[in-house]
Each structure stands twice: as structure tokens, then as C-alpha cells.
Scaffold this motif. Structure first.
Motif, mmCIF file in Angstrom:
data_model
loop_
_atom_site.group_PDB
_atom_site.id
_atom_site.type_symbol
_atom_site.label_atom_id
_atom_site.label_comp_id
_atom_site.label_asym_id
_atom_site.label_seq_id
_atom_site.Cartn_x
_atom_site.Cartn_y
_atom_site.Cartn_z
ATOM 1 N N SER A 1 0.850 -1.199 0.000
ATOM 2 C CA SER A 1 0.000 0.000 0.000
ATOM 3 C C SER A 1 0.885 1.249 0.000
ATOM 4 O O SER A 1 2.096 1.166 0.243
ATOM 5 C CB SER A 1 -0.903 0.035 1.243
ATOM 6 O OG SER A 1 -0.124 0.253 2.402
ATOM 7 N N GLY A 2 0.248 2.377 -0.217
ATOM 8 C CA GLY A 2 0.979 3.638 -0.122
ATOM 9 C C GLY A 2 1.421 3.906 1.310
ATOM 10 O O GLY A 2 2.490 4.464 1.554
ATOM 11 N N LEU B 1 5.437 4.441 2.724
ATOM 12 C CA LEU B 1 5.986 5.453 3.638
ATOM 13 C C LEU B 1 6.692 4.792 4.816
ATOM 14 O O LEU B 1 7.799 5.180 5.196
ATOM 15 C CB LEU B 1 4.856 6.358 4.162
ATOM 16 C CG LEU B 1 4.216 7.291 3.125
ATOM 17 C CD1 LEU B 1 2.844 7.758 3.606
ATOM 18 C CD2 LEU B 1 5.120 8.494 2.854
ATOM 19 N N THR C 1 0.286 9.734 6.203
ATOM 20 C CA THR C 1 1.585 10.405 6.217
ATOM 21 C C THR C 1 2.135 10.483 7.641
ATOM 22 O O THR C 1 3.292 10.130 7.890
ATOM 23 C CB THR C 1 1.463 11.825 5.614
ATOM 24 O OG1 THR C 1 0.647 11.775 4.449
ATOM 25 C CG2 THR C 1 2.816 12.378 5.255
ATOM 26 N N ALA D 1 1.588 9.656 -3.274
ATOM 27 C CA ALA D 1 0.348 8.868 -3.351
ATOM 28 C C ALA D 1 -0.666 9.486 -4.315
ATOM 29 O O ALA D 1 -1.371 8.777 -5.017
ATOM 30 C CB ALA D 1 -0.272 8.729 -1.962
ATOM 31 N N SER E 1 0.930 5.275 -4.087
ATOM 32 C CA SER E 1 -0.209 4.448 -3.685
ATOM 33 C C SER E 1 -0.971 4.011 -4.931
ATOM 34 O O SER E 1 -1.186 4.806 -5.848
ATOM 35 C CB SER E 1 -1.154 5.257 -2.790
ATOM 36 O OG SER E 1 -2.408 4.602 -2.684
ATOM 37 N N GLY F 1 -2.302 -1.499 -2.989
ATOM 38 C CA GLY F 1 -0.977 -1.692 -3.577
ATOM 39 C C GLY F 1 -0.166 -0.422 -3.426
ATOM 40 O O GLY F 1 -0.725 0.663 -3.205
HETATM 41 C C1 LIG Z 1 -3.823 7.547 -0.372
HETATM 42 C C2 LIG Z 1 -2.772 8.231 0.375
HETATM 43 C C3 LIG Z 1 -1.843 7.547 1.171
HETATM 44 C C4 LIG Z 1 -1.982 6.096 1.533
HETATM 45 O O1 LIG Z 1 -2.078 5.227 0.475
HETATM 46 P P1 LIG Z 1 -2.781 3.799 0.686
HETATM 47 O O2 LIG Z 1 -2.407 3.064 -0.564
HETATM 48 O O3 LIG Z 1 -4.237 4.039 0.810
HETATM 49 O O4 LIG Z 1 -2.199 3.178 1.889
HETATM 50 C C5 LIG Z 1 -0.804 8.248 1.746
HETATM 51 N N1 LIG Z 1 -0.679 9.577 1.571
HETATM 52 C C6 LIG Z 1 -1.561 10.283 0.836
HETATM 53 C C7 LIG Z 1 -1.356 11.746 0.674
HETATM 54 C C8 LIG Z 1 -2.639 9.638 0.232
HETATM 55 O O5 LIG Z 1 -3.506 10.352 -0.486
#
Ligand SMILES: *Cc1c(COP(=O)(O)O)cnc(C)c1O
Length: 367
Positions: free
Chosen positions: A59-60, A64, A89, A159, A181, A194
């Protein structure tokens, strides 16, 4: 009129045969974990963005976390970031035992203000995480100048900004790490979770690759404390199909954004800007307006989807009260929190739909 913030099913219909084949191929291959599609996607994303390495993850948010783990960030450390962002974040900073330190944003692009970063740096600062919010790159020149001066790594939260450009470079390739993300509604969205971490440093790439797979390079030998955060092979196969269309979809978003700004020209709202040198990919089309909550109610009555990203800044969230921030600490962030409203935005948005949406906004301000 049927409207949605993002229209994932219309997009799926446009590429259905390719997607279905790609998914079935993975199922029939029997290679479900770290199948060949994961490596292929990593290579294509690295090539597409113009960086040396890309490592898939779950995941995004994990991107991080893994980036910070690769930098050995933990208890006692501080990480500078913005409060005007999605919770992931700051969550990952706190989860690793480090302390999020919030710096205020700029009105022009909603991103961290480089002029306010230096005052927040201490000898505990271990990273700076700018977020390319809504798809508009953060002011990387200013951020990198301060980071380099103090020898602090920069982790770009990309992301919302895959494909965005900054002075000829792609967002996510300028700092030490970029974190992408593939959440379904992102500009390049999977059909599940993912993410991907991008970098140019070989040893950090090797370390990140080990961390996402239990700290292991060789099976059952663990030289790092890791996590289970591999990019799923089926999602990688889906993303390989969708990556071919990303530039076109981003271009469609840009055209839709230009149409919105034209349609809203004589209405007392502030439309989003693309600052010089930037290539905005409009993950969100976010206006600033007076009487935001009343406008929101009006749109609700008309069944027009819209969203507030984000209604409460992170420094005022209950879970982060222990950090000791209070109202008034980040005046620009707090002001914009009360003014922003995002309209439906996706590559399939039609002119007719946009006309309908902006007519409703117009109606509100004319009454
Ligand atoms: C969507 C998002 C994430 C997290 O991504 P996921 O894949 O949903 O875990 C982190 N930072 C920002 C700014 C996002 O918009």
C-alpha cells in the motif's frame, strides 16, 4: 444525472478484455506471491518515472513506513511533514515511534511551505516528508535546498501524484524516496491495495526490498527486521494494463480541470492553480470557497457528489493530541481546511456533467 467522484466501473469497461485476461493469466500461472508481473511493473514504473529503482509493496501507507524503516527512523527521531494531508503520512511516523513535526502550508498549492521548514529542524530531524497534494508537486527546489544543507533525507509522498512533473522531473524521483499508492481511486489505481517505493540509491533499494519481504534476501535468512508488505501479483498484472493509459488519463484530467476553471470563471470561488514549472495531474480538483459548508449542503441536496479533503487537519486529530498542538498553531492549514471543496474528478468526466455540476455551484452563489 448520474455522477460520481471517481467512476471506476466506466474505466474498467473501457479496458475489460485486457484486464480480465491479465488477471486470469496470473491465476493460471500459479505464481501468486512475487510473480513475474511484480518485477515487470517495478521496471516499467522506474523507467516511466525516470528513477533507478522501484520496489512494490502492499500500500501507499506501507511505502511510507518502509522508506522510513530503510532510513532506520524510530523512537526519539523527528520527521517534518504537513498537517494538511491524509492521515497515513503522519500515522506511519508515529507508528515507528518517531514524532511528526508539522510545518504550515502555502495557499497557492496547499503544499508544505519551504520557508517554514528550517525553523522546525532540530538535531533529531531524520526526514522531511512533503506531500504532492491533489496531484500538484510540492515546491521541491526549496525543500531540497534545505534538506541538502542539513543533510536530511526527503521522502516524497507521491500517493496522489503519479505522473506529475516538477521542472522536467517526475514527482517521486527528486528526494531520497518516492512513495506511490495504487489505492483504487488514485490516478493509477489497482483493484485492491498496492504501493511502490521509488529511489535512486542502490543500497536503499536493496534494503527496502528486504524489508517488504520479512527482512530477507535469501529464504529463512533475515538480516533486517521487516514486514510482510509485498505487492500482490494480481494487482501488479492489473496495474501493468492500466499503466499504458496513465498519461492519457492524466491528460483527460487536465482537460477536465481546464474546463472546470473556465466554467467557474465568473463565480466567487478560487480555482486551483498550476504553478510555473509544474505539471499538475489533478488527482483532485479542489476549489476554495466562502460559505463552504452551505455550498456543500446545496450540492448534497442536488445529489452532486463532492468531498472535503480534509475536514480536520492532522495536528488537531484526537489520536495526535499527545503531540500538544492546538488551534492556531498552523494558521494557513486551518484556514484552508475551512475553505476547500473537491468536485468530481476522473478521466471519464464529461463536459455535460461538468456543466451540470458548475451550474449548481453558480446557482448557490447567485441566490
Ligand atoms: C492515499 C494516500 C496515502 C496512503 O495510500 P494507501 O495506498 O491508501 O495506503 C498516503 N498519503 C496520501 C497523501 C494519500 O492520499
Amino acid at each position: 444525472m448520474k455522477l460520481q467522484m471517481v467512476d471506476l466501473l466506466t474505466q474498467y469497461d473501457s479496458i475489460k478484455d485486457e484486464i480480465d485476461t491479465a488477471v486470469l493469466n496470473v491465476i493460471r500461472s500459479g505464481q501468486y506471491i512475487l510473480g513475474k508481473e511484480v518485477k515487470e511493473l517495478e521496471e516499467k514504473i522506474a523507467h516511466n518515472l525516470g528513477c533507478k529503482y522501484a520496489v512494490g509493496c502492499a500500500s501507499g501507507t506501507d511505502a511510507l513506513q518502509v522508506a522510513m524503516m530503510a532510513l532506520d527512523i524510530g523512537p526519539g527521531d523527528e520527521v517534518i511533514t504537513t498537517s494538511f494531508t491524509f492521515v497515513a503520512t503522519a500515522e506511519t511516523i508515529a507508528l515507528l515511534g518517531a514524532k511528526p513535526v508539522y510545518v504550515d502550508i502555502r495557499e497557492a498549492d496547499f503544499n508544505i511551505d519551504p520557508e517554514k521548514i528550517e525553523a522546525a529542524i532540530t538535531d533529531k530531524t531524520k526526514a522531511i516528508i512533503p506531500v504532492h497534494l491533489y496531484g500538484h508537486p510540492a515546491p521541491m527546489d526549496g525543500i531540497m535546498a534545505i534538506a541538502n544543507k542539513h543533510n536530511i533525507p526527503v521522502i516524497e509522498d507521491t500517493a496522489q501524484a503519479i505522473g506529475a512533473g516538477y521542472n522536467g522531473e517526475k514527482a517521486g524521483t527528486i528526494g531520497t524516496f518516492g512513495c506511490i499508492s495504487f489505492f483504487p481511486s488514485k490516478n493509477l489505481g489497482a483493484y485492491g491495495d498496492g504501493g511502490m517505493i521509488t529511489m535512486n540509491d542502490e543500497s536503499l533499494a536493496t534494503k527496502s526490498r528486504m524489508i517488504v519481504n520479512h527482512g530477507s534476501r535469501e529464504r529463512y535468512k533475515h538480516s533486517e527486521i521487516g514486514v510482510n508488505s509485498r505487492l500482490d501479483t494480481i494487482q501488479a498484472a492489473i496495474l501493468l494494463v492500466k499503466l499504458k493509459y496513465l498519461d492519457m488519463w492524466n491528460d483527460n484530467r487536465r482537460k477536465a480541470a481546464a474546463r472546470y476553471s473556465e466554467l467557474l470563471r465568473d463565480i466567487p470561488v478560487t480555482t486551483p492553480e498550476e504553478l510555473r514549472g509544474n505539471y499538475h495531474i489533478y488527482h483532485q480538483y479542489t476549489i476554495r470557497c466562502k460559505k463552504r459548508d452551505e455550498l456543500s449542503n446545496h450540492l448534497k441536496e442536488k445529489n452532486i457528489p463532492h468531498a472535503i479533503y480534509y475536514p480536520i487537519p492532522l495536528h488537531l486529530q484526537e489520536a495526535y493530541a499527545y503531540l500538544g498542538y492546538s488551534n492556531g498553531d498552523l494558521p494557513v492549514t486551518e484556514k484552508l481546511t475551512d475553505e476547500v471543496l473537491s468536485l468530481p474528478m476522473h478521466p471519464e468526466l464529461t463536459e455535460e456533467q461538468q456543466q451540470y455540476i458548475t451550474d449548481a455551484v453558480k446557482e448557490f452563489y447567485n441566490n
